[in-house]
Scaffold this motif. Structure first.
Motif, PDB file in Angstrom:
ATOM      1  N   TRP A 126      -0.576 -25.105 -90.705  1.00 22.65           N
ATOM      2  CA  TRP A 126      -1.710 -24.390 -90.945  1.00 22.65           C
ATOM      3  C   TRP A 126      -2.537 -24.021 -90.015  1.00 22.65           C
ATOM      4  O   TRP A 126      -2.800 -24.571 -88.809  1.00 22.65           O
ATOM      5  N   SER A 141      -5.658 -33.071 -90.942  1.00 23.73           N
ATOM      6  CA  SER A 141      -4.929 -31.904 -90.734  1.00 23.73           C
ATOM      7  C   SER A 141      -4.937 -32.089 -88.878  1.00 23.73           C
ATOM      8  O   SER A 141      -3.704 -31.652 -88.455  1.00 23.73           O
ATOM      9  N   HIS A 144      -1.886 -34.062 -88.306  1.00 18.77           N
ATOM     10  CA  HIS A 144      -0.727 -33.452 -88.550  1.00 18.77           C
ATOM     11  C   HIS A 144      -0.284 -32.265 -87.686  1.00 18.77           C
ATOM     12  O   HIS A 144       1.100 -31.941 -87.611  1.00 18.77           O
ATOM     13  N   ASP A 146      -2.031 -29.123 -87.604  1.00 17.55           N
ATOM     14  CA  ASP A 146      -2.440 -27.823 -87.644  1.00 17.55           C
ATOM     15  C   ASP A 146      -3.532 -27.316 -86.563  1.00 17.55           C
ATOM     16  O   ASP A 146      -4.084 -28.209 -85.670  1.00 17.55           O
TER      17      ASP A 146
END
Length: 372
Positions: A126, A141, A144, A146
């Motif tokens: 993202w 996030s 992860h 992003d």
């Protein structure tokens, strides 16, 4: 007097339900997010020994985390109806997803509607406003991989350099397949007036339901994750290797996603948390473009991207007038399909989260007692 009492009862019920939802989600976050972090901390030796397996496991847990967020809206009656192209057949191919941006609820809507799209959720990256880094989900996030982007002219050039470096370091090494961005660079209500003023000065289309997109991040992604052909478009092979050592094909598609809310009333994250809005169906329209049709040089890419948002404007104008998206060219009717989530699966995911929270609490308490 009876009407007043009835209204007071309804208001009281809404407030009580909102309070209960908030308490549940607070506890949900308190057990799920630390468990996610602690599991990955425990698996750090695996990351060194077998990185592909580590990121495969992380992707599964990341999908579960997004499923929990989806369940918050699902339980409140916030569902999704999908229109246009079916993106499930390309779920294992690499794609860039461009989305119109109206409110914070857009992210929640995408988390929900991509749950049934195969491996997409666990292998996606993202691009979000840096403000999201400081939300409850920011740490997840960040782990992860992003990318949080800062808006504004003062940061623009540096952010694009940081984005390219981020893609080079994390996109292939973590076996990402889809990358999601909001080219408008901000919420509709905040950017509409500025966009319309810019359009008027430069003889560009006057847009009401979307704003003119910004080129920077889109161009960086296309140039970094795809190879340029002689005709100025993006090729189908990057020449880079994935985690397994096999040659990656690179970006294959651009997926144009248009989100429409009934009566043009977008949802924000507060609505998802408190659930004070009546059950609502959000409509999501997909259109796929082969990557070979997408130019990468500045001027043709700008024209191409502007045209996509002019089409979004037309789609949304038709939807707000009729309650449905228009049919594709050559067809008389537009087909829609309800996106569904399995409530049993959602219950299992939530149960695993609470069970994990209890286990980790017991483990940490045991070590605390041993040490102190």
């Amino acid at each position: 007097m009876a009407q007043l009492m009835d209204g007071a009862r309804k208001l009281g019920w809404v407030l009580l339900r909102s309070l209960l939802r908030f308490v549940f989600m607070f506890i949900n976050n308190c057990v799920a997010i630390p468990s996610y972090c602690l599991y990955l901390l425990l698996l750090q030796p695996l990351r060194i020994w077998d990185s592909p397996t580590f990121w495969h496991i992380e992707g599964i847990m990341f999908k579960w985390m997004l499923a929990m967020v989806s369940s918050w809206g699902w339980v409140a009656g916030y569902t999704v109806t999908e229109w246009g192209d079916d993106v499930r057949p390309i779920s294992e191919e690499e794609a860039m997803v461009i989305v119109n941006h109206q409110a914070t609820g857009d992210v929640c809507t995408l988390m929900m509607c991509l749950q049934d799209k195969g491996m997409v959720v666990r292998k996606m990256m993202w691009l979000m406003d840096h403000v999201f880094k400081y939300t409850n989900f920011g740490l997840v996030s960040l782990i992860h991989g992003d990318f949080f982007i800062r808006q504004g002219k003062a940061h623009r050039d540096k952010q694009l350099i940081y984005l390219k470096d981020h893609l080079d370091r994390y996109y292939h090494s973590r076996d990402r397949k889809w990358i999601v961005l909001f080219p408008e660079g901000g919420f509709l209500r905040k950017r509409r007036e500025t966009s319309q003023s810019f359009a008027k000065k430069n003889s560009l289309p006057h847009l009401t339901h979307v704003t003119l997109p910004r080129l920077g991040a889109t161009q960086v992604i296309l140039k970094t994750l795809g190879t340029q052909q002689e005709n100025g478009s993006v090729g189908s092979e990057t020449g880079t290797s994935g985690q397994s050592g096999s040659k990656r094909k690179g970006l294959q598609w651009v997926v144009d996603v248009t989100i429409a809310y009934p009566k043009a009333r977008p949802m924000d994250i507060q609505t998802w948390i408190f659930g004070y809005r009546p059950p609502t169906v959000t409509h999501v329209h997909y259109r796929m473009y082969p990557i070979k049709e997408v130019p990468v040089e500045t001027e043709p890419l700008t024209d191409w991207l502007y045209q996509r948002f002019v089409e979004k404007e037309e789609l949304l104008a038709h939807f707000y007038d009729t309650g449905a998206f228009p049919p594709p060219k050559g067809q008389k009717e537009a087909a829609s399909r309800a996106m569904t989530l399995d409530p049993v699966w959602l219950c299992i995911i939530q149960s695993l989260a609470f069970a994990s929270g209890y286990v980790w609490y017991s483990v940490l308490q045991y070590f605390y007692c041993c040490l102190f």
